[in-house]
Design a protein around this motif. Structure first.
Motif, mmCIF file in Angstrom:
data_model
loop_
_atom_site.group_PDB
_atom_site.id
_atom_site.type_symbol
_atom_site.label_atom_id
_atom_site.label_comp_id
_atom_site.label_asym_id
_atom_site.label_seq_id
_atom_site.Cartn_x
_atom_site.Cartn_y
_atom_site.Cartn_z
ATOM 1 N N PHE A 18 0.832 -1.199 0.000
ATOM 2 C CA PHE A 18 0.000 0.000 0.000
ATOM 3 C C PHE A 18 0.871 1.255 0.000
ATOM 4 N N VAL A 19 1.991 1.218 0.702
ATOM 5 C CA VAL A 19 2.874 2.380 0.804
ATOM 6 C C VAL A 19 3.834 2.471 -0.389
ATOM 7 N N PHE A 20 4.404 1.357 -0.818
ATOM 8 C CA PHE A 20 5.465 1.399 -1.822
ATOM 9 C C PHE A 20 5.015 1.172 -3.263
ATOM 10 N N ALA A 21 3.819 0.690 -3.494
ATOM 11 C CA ALA A 21 3.368 0.431 -4.873
ATOM 12 C C ALA A 21 3.239 1.716 -5.700
ATOM 13 N N PRO A 22 2.622 2.786 -5.213
ATOM 14 C CA PRO A 22 2.520 3.998 -6.053
ATOM 15 C C PRO A 22 3.879 4.587 -6.445
ATOM 16 N N PRO A 23 4.864 4.721 -5.534
ATOM 17 C CA PRO A 23 6.163 5.235 -5.990
ATOM 18 C C PRO A 23 6.858 4.292 -6.973
ATOM 19 N N LEU A 24 6.748 2.997 -6.759
ATOM 20 C CA LEU A 24 7.358 2.043 -7.692
ATOM 21 C C LEU A 24 6.705 2.134 -9.070
ATOM 22 N N ALA A 25 5.390 2.253 -9.105
ATOM 23 C CA ALA A 25 4.689 2.395 -10.385
ATOM 24 C C ALA A 25 5.093 3.697 -11.074
ATOM 25 N N SER A 26 5.270 4.767 -10.311
ATOM 26 C CA SER A 26 5.697 6.049 -10.887
ATOM 27 C C SER A 26 7.093 5.948 -11.502
ATOM 28 N N ILE A 27 7.978 5.235 -10.852
ATOM 29 C CA ILE A 27 9.336 5.062 -11.381
ATOM 30 C C ILE A 27 9.303 4.268 -12.672
ATOM 31 N N VAL A 28 8.555 3.181 -12.705
ATOM 32 C CA VAL A 28 8.457 2.362 -13.913
ATOM 33 C C VAL A 28 7.838 3.164 -15.050
ATOM 34 N N LEU A 29 6.759 3.883 -14.779
ATOM 35 C CA LEU A 29 6.109 4.695 -15.805
ATOM 36 C C LEU A 29 7.038 5.810 -16.293
ATOM 37 N N GLY A 30 7.737 6.463 -15.393
ATOM 38 C CA GLY A 30 8.666 7.530 -15.780
ATOM 39 C C GLY A 30 9.794 7.023 -16.648
ATOM 40 N N LEU A 31 10.359 5.873 -16.317
ATOM 41 C CA LEU A 31 11.431 5.298 -17.134
ATOM 42 C C LEU A 31 10.926 4.873 -18.508
ATOM 43 N N SER A 32 9.705 4.346 -18.570
ATOM 44 C CA SER A 32 9.161 3.968 -19.883
ATOM 45 C C SER A 32 8.891 5.204 -20.733
ATOM 46 N N LEU A 33 8.412 6.292 -20.153
ATOM 47 C CA LEU A 33 8.201 7.534 -20.903
ATOM 48 C C LEU A 33 9.531 8.131 -21.364
#
Length: 168
Positions: A18-33
């Motif tokens: 619950f705490v770490f999933a949103p930042p991890l998803a943001s990092i993955v999305l940012g790297l893909s962009l």
């Protein structure tokens, strides 16, 4: 002190995800962009632009030179075969070879640069050796770049009138 042996490991805990999933998803999305931007970056605009102070101005001097030499004509583009025919008239002697650039507005891989050779009848001809699809910016000039005819050809057009910019 009692030890809880039924406690799940950290990676099975709800609050960890619950705490770490949103930042991890943001990092993955940012790297893909970032990867998409680097791989599919925009191409540069090629034209007669110059930077004056903090402003950017288009330089029309070579187009005005074509007007002073009264250079005009027509272009026929066979889009299927890629053959290009240009007829020019002018007040001065026209060169034996011309450079033609067809620049696609959005896709650099569709750009085309060919050298037109004048035949015995005074008509300039070239073969692009590929289909020419879509709208393009047209730039026609001699090898020395002393004058320029610039216009656009739309996707459905096959014939184009080449007239210089008048003014200045």
């Amino acid at each position: 002190m009692a030890r809880d042996t039924d406690a799940a490991p950290w990676y099975r805990q709800f609050w960890f995800w619950f705490v770490f999933a949103p930042p991890l998803a943001s990092i993955v999305l940012g790297l893909s962009l970032l990867a998409t931007a680097v791989i599919h970056g925009d191409s540069l605009v090629a034209d007669n632009y110059e930077e004056v102070g903090r402003a950017i101005h288009k330089n029309h001097a070579r187009e005005y030179e074509a007007a002073a030499l009264e250079i005009d004509g027509s272009m026929v583009l066979d889009r299927e075969q890629g053959t290009i025919t240009v007829r020019l008239d002018g007040r001065s002697e026209l060169p034996d070879r011309l450079l033609l650039e067809l620049s696609h507005p959005t896709h650099a891989e569709r750009d085309l640069a060919v050298e037109l050779q004048r035949d015995a009848s005074g008509i300039y001809r070239a073969d692009a050796q590929r289909r020419v699809d879509g709208r393009h910016y047209v730039r026609l000039q001699p090898e020395d770049g002393s004058w320029l005819l610039a216009t656009e050809i739309d996707a459905g057009e096959r014939e184009l009138t080449l007239t210089p910019r008048r003014g200045g």
